[in-house]
Design a protein around this motif. Structure first.
Motif, PDB file in Angstrom:
ATOM      1  N   GLU A  42       0.675  -1.271   0.088  1.00 51.29           N
ATOM      2  CA  GLU A  42       0.153  -0.062   0.076  1.00 51.29           C
ATOM      3  C   GLU A  42       0.726   1.290  -0.236  1.00 51.29           C
ATOM      4  N   VAL A  43       0.440   2.280  -0.919  1.00 54.69           N
ATOM      5  CA  VAL A  43       1.156   3.489  -1.005  1.00 54.69           C
ATOM      6  C   VAL A  43       0.931   4.383   0.026  1.00 54.69           C
ATOM      7  N   ASN A  44      -0.388   4.512   0.480  1.00 54.93           N
ATOM      8  CA  ASN A  44      -0.618   5.590   1.520  1.00 54.93           C
ATOM      9  C   ASN A  44      -0.202   5.141   2.912  1.00 54.93           C
ATOM     10  N   PRO A  45       0.969   5.914   3.517  1.00 54.94           N
ATOM     11  CA  PRO A  45       1.523   5.793   4.573  1.00 54.94           C
ATOM     12  C   PRO A  45       0.491   5.867   5.773  1.00 54.94           C
ATOM     13  N   LEU A  46      -0.554   6.752   5.938  1.00 52.20           N
ATOM     14  CA  LEU A  46      -1.298   7.008   6.716  1.00 52.20           C
ATOM     15  C   LEU A  46      -2.311   5.693   7.119  1.00 52.20           C
ATOM     16  N   ALA A  51      -3.673   0.797  10.049  1.00 51.15           N
ATOM     17  CA  ALA A  51      -3.887  -0.505   9.769  1.00 51.15           C
ATOM     18  C   ALA A  51      -2.990  -1.259  10.901  1.00 51.15           C
ATOM     19  N   ARG A  52      -1.799  -0.983  11.093  1.00 50.34           N
ATOM     20  CA  ARG A  52      -0.796  -1.885  11.834  1.00 50.34           C
ATOM     21  C   ARG A  52      -1.136  -1.356  13.446  1.00 50.34           C
ATOM     22  N   LYS A  53      -1.689  -0.329  13.703  1.00 46.56           N
ATOM     23  CA  LYS A  53      -2.081   0.248  14.846  1.00 46.56           C
ATOM     24  C   LYS A  53      -3.549  -0.643  15.488  1.00 46.56           C
ATOM     25  N   TRP A  54      -4.264  -0.515  14.514  1.00 54.35           N
ATOM     26  CA  TRP A  54      -5.589  -1.168  14.968  1.00 54.35           C
ATOM     27  C   TRP A  54      -6.025  -2.200  13.977  1.00 54.35           C
ATOM     28  N   SER A  55      -6.896  -1.907  12.998  1.00 58.04           N
ATOM     29  CA  SER A  55      -7.304  -2.780  11.995  1.00 58.04           C
ATOM     30  C   SER A  55      -7.479  -2.093  10.652  1.00 58.04           C
ATOM     31  N   LEU A  56      -7.366  -2.846   9.720  1.00 55.53           N
ATOM     32  CA  LEU A  56      -7.758  -2.313   8.377  1.00 55.53           C
ATOM     33  C   LEU A  56      -9.063  -1.670   8.462  1.00 55.53           C
ATOM     34  N   ALA A  58     -10.825  -0.287  10.681  1.00 57.62           N
ATOM     35  CA  ALA A  58     -10.664   1.013  11.544  1.00 57.62           C
ATOM     36  C   ALA A  58     -10.032   1.878  10.869  1.00 57.62           C
ATOM     37  N   ALA A  59      -8.917   1.521  10.077  1.00 58.92           N
ATOM     38  CA  ALA A  59      -7.996   2.467   9.430  1.00 58.92           C
ATOM     39  C   ALA A  59      -8.854   3.347   8.427  1.00 58.92           C
ATOM     40  N   PHE A  60      -9.627   2.344   7.541  1.00 63.31           N
ATOM     41  CA  PHE A  60     -10.555   3.027   6.512  1.00 63.31           C
ATOM     42  C   PHE A  60     -11.440   3.927   7.072  1.00 63.31           C
ATOM     43  N   LEU A  66     -11.944  11.580   8.428  1.00 59.60           N
ATOM     44  CA  LEU A  66     -10.956  12.749   8.412  1.00 59.60           C
ATOM     45  C   LEU A  66     -10.729  13.397   6.996  1.00 59.60           C
ATOM     46  N   THR A  67     -10.553  12.456   6.131  1.00 57.07           N
ATOM     47  CA  THR A  67     -10.279  13.119   4.687  1.00 57.07           C
ATOM     48  C   THR A  67     -11.861  13.880   3.946  1.00 57.07           C
ATOM     49  N   ALA A  68     -12.648  12.939   4.273  1.00 61.48           N
ATOM     50  CA  ALA A  68     -14.177  13.733   3.809  1.00 61.48           C
ATOM     51  C   ALA A  68     -14.320  14.993   4.535  1.00 61.48           C
ATOM     52  N   SER A  69     -14.121  15.044   6.031  1.00 59.71           N
ATOM     53  CA  SER A  69     -14.690  16.320   6.539  1.00 59.71           C
ATOM     54  C   SER A  69     -13.564  17.563   6.044  1.00 59.71           C
ATOM     55  N   ILE A  70     -12.336  17.083   5.884  1.00 63.28           N
ATOM     56  CA  ILE A  70     -11.313  18.112   5.349  1.00 63.28           C
ATOM     57  C   ILE A  70     -11.939  18.725   3.969  1.00 63.28           C
ATOM     58  N   ILE A  71     -12.155  17.583   3.053  1.00 66.27           N
ATOM     59  CA  ILE A  71     -12.770  18.114   1.614  1.00 66.27           C
ATOM     60  C   ILE A  71     -13.887  18.860   1.791  1.00 66.27           C
TER      61      ILE A  71
END
Length: 264
Positions: A42-46, A51-56, A58-60, A66-71
């Motif tokens: 995966e090229v998205n580091p965030l 996903a490494r800290k929680w789960s895939l 949860a990461a999604f 976060l992204t939808a709110s910023i946009i």
């Protein structure tokens, strides 16, 4: 002046539009994750960090909110819409997700007959090649491996740069001709990129028809015919394997190829 209700509606529209366009990317990525290790591909580091800290999943969820709110906030602040109900920023980034989803689907098809072990082995070989090179060699290897992506990136950035620079030149100044040349050059480069992909698609259709014609006419040689791949096994090894199989009353014999020798 937009009313608070109008701003809230624009925020909600942007959030929904981006979320809908993002969904195919998320779905196709989850499907790929069943066969490949996203931490290595995966090229998205965030996304990989979460996903490494929680789960895939949860990461999604976190990156989506976060992204939808910023946009949505950007659309609300800028107030640019393609048409009523279609905010420009959400549509722009949503289109990027659609392209990413298409890339995931294509990669999934190409690797569906490849085992996870084979994919990991290829990743290991590539990482080993990178690690053995200096920074110049790594750049060369990356440029060779991703030549198409690199060239499209250069052309795209050049088109954006020329367009922005031409817009900054006053049409009434003595450099107006230079600005016009830059603007025309950026239009040509963007047009070349936009026409390239339809050309490739039409060419692929023609190629597939030609390939089907070759197959039906018998001009394609199958993997068991001339030109197929074979391995040679010494008779002594084959006999030894048969004896071991008979002694263990085994119905099949498994031969491990390209095994990595163990180090003492």
């Amino acid at each position: 002046m937009p009313t608070p209700l109008g701003l809230a509606l624009l925020f909600a529209e942007s959030f929904v539009v981006y979320s809908l366009l993002r969904y195919p990317d998320e779905k196709s990525t989850k499907k790929l994750a069943q066969r490949v290790d996203l931490q290595k591909h995966e090229v998205n580091p965030l996304l990989t960090l979460l996903a490494r800290k929680w789960s895939l999943n949860a990461a999604f969820r976190v990156t989506w909110v976060l992204t939808a709110s910023i946009i949505a906030a950007a659309d609300t602040f800028l107030g640019i819409t393609i048409s009523p109900g279609i905010p420009a920023v959400a549509f722009f980034f949503g289109t990027v997700h659609i392209l990413a989803a298409a890339s995931n689907i294509q990669l999934d098809y190409r690797t569906k007959n490849t085992s996870r072990e084979e994919i990991d082995a290829e990743t290991y070989r590539f990482a080993r090649s990178l690690s053995a090179l200096d920074w110049k060699g790594r750049w060369t290897l990356l440029l060779e491996r991703y030549a198409f992506t690199f060239l499209v990136t250069i052309i795209s950035l050049a088109a954006i740069f020329l367009y922005l620079l031409s817009s900054a030149i006053d049409p009434t100044s003595e450099f107006s001709n230079v600005g016009a040349v830059m603007s025309n050059a950026s239009s040509v480069e963007i047009g070349a990129i936009l026409l390239f992909f339809p050309s490739i698609f039409l060419g692929t259709i023609a190629w597939s028809r030609r390939l089907t014609k070759f197959y039906r006419s018998g001009k394609l040689v199958g993997p068991t015919g001339p030109g197929g791949q074979y391995i040679e096994i010494p008779v002594s090894i084959a006999e030894e394997a048969l004896n071991i199989a008979k002694s263990k009353q085994a119905s099949t014999i498994r031969l491990q190829l390209n095994a990595t020798p163990s180090t003492p």
